[in-house]
Design a protein around this motif. Sequence first.
Motif, mmCIF file in Angstrom:
data_model
loop_
_atom_site.group_PDB
_atom_site.id
_atom_site.type_symbol
_atom_site.label_atom_id
_atom_site.label_comp_id
_atom_site.label_asym_id
_atom_site.label_seq_id
_atom_site.Cartn_x
_atom_site.Cartn_y
_atom_site.Cartn_z
ATOM 1 N N TRP A 1 0.805 -1.216 0.000
ATOM 2 C CA TRP A 1 0.000 0.000 0.000
ATOM 3 C C TRP A 1 0.850 1.283 0.000
ATOM 4 O O TRP A 1 0.311 2.372 -0.115
ATOM 5 N N LEU A 2 2.168 1.146 0.122
ATOM 6 C CA LEU A 2 3.051 2.304 0.073
ATOM 7 C C LEU A 2 3.985 2.299 -1.135
ATOM 8 O O LEU A 2 4.531 3.339 -1.503
ATOM 9 N N GLN A 3 4.177 1.140 -1.754
ATOM 10 C CA GLN A 3 5.258 1.013 -2.714
ATOM 11 C C GLN A 3 5.081 1.860 -3.973
ATOM 12 O O GLN A 3 6.064 2.215 -4.624
ATOM 13 N N LYS A 4 3.849 2.219 -4.315
ATOM 14 C CA LYS A 4 3.663 3.067 -5.488
ATOM 15 C C LYS A 4 4.307 4.435 -5.307
ATOM 16 O O LYS A 4 4.705 5.085 -6.291
ATOM 17 N N ALA A 5 4.405 4.877 -4.058
ATOM 18 C CA ALA A 5 4.979 6.206 -3.789
ATOM 19 C C ALA A 5 6.455 6.158 -3.417
ATOM 20 O O ALA A 5 7.101 7.206 -3.342
ATOM 21 N N ASP A 6 7.011 4.968 -3.212
ATOM 22 C CA ASP A 6 8.371 4.858 -2.687
ATOM 23 C C ASP A 6 9.409 5.579 -3.546
ATOM 24 O O ASP A 6 10.333 6.206 -3.014
ATOM 25 N N PHE A 7 9.282 5.480 -4.851
ATOM 26 C CA PHE A 7 10.331 5.990 -5.730
ATOM 27 C C PHE A 7 9.878 7.165 -6.593
ATOM 28 O O PHE A 7 10.557 7.532 -7.553
ATOM 29 N N ILE A 8 8.771 7.777 -6.240
ATOM 30 C CA ILE A 8 8.313 8.968 -6.963
ATOM 31 C C ILE A 8 9.367 10.080 -6.968
ATOM 32 O O ILE A 8 9.567 10.750 -7.985
ATOM 33 N N PRO A 9 10.093 10.312 -5.836
ATOM 34 C CA PRO A 9 11.098 11.388 -5.847
ATOM 35 C C PRO A 9 12.168 11.222 -6.931
ATOM 36 O O PRO A 9 12.755 12.217 -7.373
ATOM 37 N N LEU A 10 12.430 9.988 -7.352
ATOM 38 C CA LEU A 10 13.445 9.780 -8.386
ATOM 39 C C LEU A 10 13.015 10.354 -9.729
ATOM 40 O O LEU A 10 13.847 10.575 -10.618
ATOM 41 N N GLN A 11 11.729 10.639 -9.884
ATOM 42 C CA GLN A 11 11.216 11.156 -11.143
ATOM 43 C C GLN A 11 11.184 12.680 -11.194
ATOM 44 O O GLN A 11 10.817 13.258 -12.220
ATOM 45 N N ASP A 12 11.551 13.322 -10.075
ATOM 46 C CA ASP A 12 11.520 14.781 -10.009
ATOM 47 C C ASP A 12 12.844 15.345 -10.537
ATOM 48 O O ASP A 12 13.855 15.401 -9.828
ATOM 49 N N LYS A 13 12.856 15.758 -11.797
ATOM 50 C CA LYS A 13 14.084 16.191 -12.459
ATOM 51 C C LYS A 13 14.736 17.372 -11.748
ATOM 52 O O LYS A 13 15.951 17.396 -11.539
ATOM 53 N N ARG A 14 13.962 18.364 -11.370
ATOM 54 C CA ARG A 14 14.536 19.561 -10.754
ATOM 55 C C ARG A 14 15.134 19.259 -9.382
ATOM 56 O O ARG A 14 16.186 19.782 -9.030
ATOM 57 N N GLU A 15 14.452 18.417 -8.632
ATOM 58 C CA GLU A 15 14.989 18.071 -7.315
ATOM 59 C C GLU A 15 16.279 17.273 -7.464
ATOM 60 O O GLU A 15 17.244 17.471 -6.715
ATOM 61 N N ARG A 16 16.325 16.399 -8.432
ATOM 62 C CA ARG A 16 17.553 15.643 -8.687
ATOM 63 C C ARG A 16 18.696 16.578 -9.088
ATOM 64 O O ARG A 16 19.845 16.380 -8.682
ATOM 65 N N GLU A 17 18.390 17.594 -9.858
ATOM 66 C CA GLU A 17 19.421 18.557 -10.245
ATOM 67 C C GLU A 17 19.927 19.323 -9.032
ATOM 68 O O GLU A 17 21.133 19.597 -8.911
ATOM 69 N N ARG A 18 19.022 19.668 -8.124
ATOM 70 C CA ARG A 18 19.445 20.367 -6.905
ATOM 71 C C ARG A 18 20.339 19.476 -6.053
ATOM 72 O O ARG A 18 21.349 19.929 -5.502
ATOM 73 N N GLN A 19 19.963 18.221 -5.912
ATOM 74 C CA GLN A 19 20.787 17.284 -5.155
ATOM 75 C C GLN A 19 22.178 17.134 -5.770
ATOM 76 O O GLN A 19 23.190 17.180 -5.075
#
Length: 414
Positions: A347-365
């Motif tokens: 019930w949580l796994q669909k959201a587990d890796f959503i942050p990996l799809q955020d291009k701008r946040e990845r660029e900031r990191q």
Amino acid sequence: MQASDFPTFPPEQVKLGQFLFFDPILSGNRNISCATCHSPDHGSGDGLPLGIGEGGHGVGPKRNAGAGEDRIKKRIPRNAPALWNLGATDIHTMFHDGRLHVSDLYGNGFNSPAQEWLPDGLESVLAAQALFPMTSEFEMAGNPKENQVAGAVYDRIDNVWPILAKRVRVIPDYAEMFMAAYADVESPLDINIVHIANAIAAFEATEFQSFDSPFDAFLAGDESALSPEQKAGMALFYGDAGCAACHSGPLFTDQEFHAITLPHFGPGRTRQWDPIVRDVGHMGVSDRIEDAYRFRTPSLRNATLTAPYGHNGAYATLKGIVRHHLDPDAGFANWSPDEVQLPDVPWLQKADFIPLQDKRERERQAAAGDLEPISLSDAEVDQIIAFLQALTGTDSIKGRLGRPESVPSGLEVD
């Protein structure tokens, strides 16, 4: 390191702390203890990348997320830190983001999430740390609809601790032990949360001391304590590989904060006004943009026992995290969810890796990374890992008091 680097405690306090460390009485629903997530069987952690707190069942990598209405609602945002040598007198900072550290900012000895409401009399930063999981909904407190403890957190953080102290002091065996262990406890009514936290810290600081590794024997003059490969790894660690720039001193940590560009997944420790799911690390404490994505340097003592690695357990193996350090940009770009072994929570796994799809946040990191790439051969990487293995204790990792068969509350011991 040596015994003089640690405070000493009366045996009565250590024994009392042992019981409290393993007793679920300090959780809102009386179903989870300190030892659930800091198990002696799993290197004083839980063997999970992101922990399973309130609502879960079992211990270590086999802990599951529960079922029905009581199942977990959220993964713990960060990896459970190991407890080795956190009782040393030189330790001044706790948590991956450093949100608890020695300071007189609030007049109680610590800068902490409890600010001026942290009680006086805590003997160490380790004792102060023991108080905070008790107040966390997803760690030990539970849902406000379930128990008085969880509800009290939403009023003010310090309202939790008297409730828990009362639970303990009404148990006759605990009352007798506290009166025997502390001179200022003359009756059960004198027992408060500070006594409880100090006792837990006395146990942790004693039980998880470890400075009897082959490396320590080598420093004491035993040239044969390290193999040729480990000596080569030590030369790299303190030389060309640059590991000792952050993993310094006898504790193998500078207790400072560095951005090593680990990928973000899971719920993160999102701040109140963050528009996205993320974890900005020490910036969440300091409110300084230059601290974004920086996390506290962990100690490397007993690192072989404390997998997975990173503030979020992003790498399952020492080789994985070492290679990431040597080329963080490549590690960040090429990391995939296959690297991490998250417990199954449908019930949580669909959201587990959503942050990996955020291009701008990845660029900031990626832009915030502190480490420059270092080129080492496969053989040299293996040598560094061999040296890290030489930091594993011998007799100390077997524990001193260990797990009690039972606790005074009568609740089940994990």
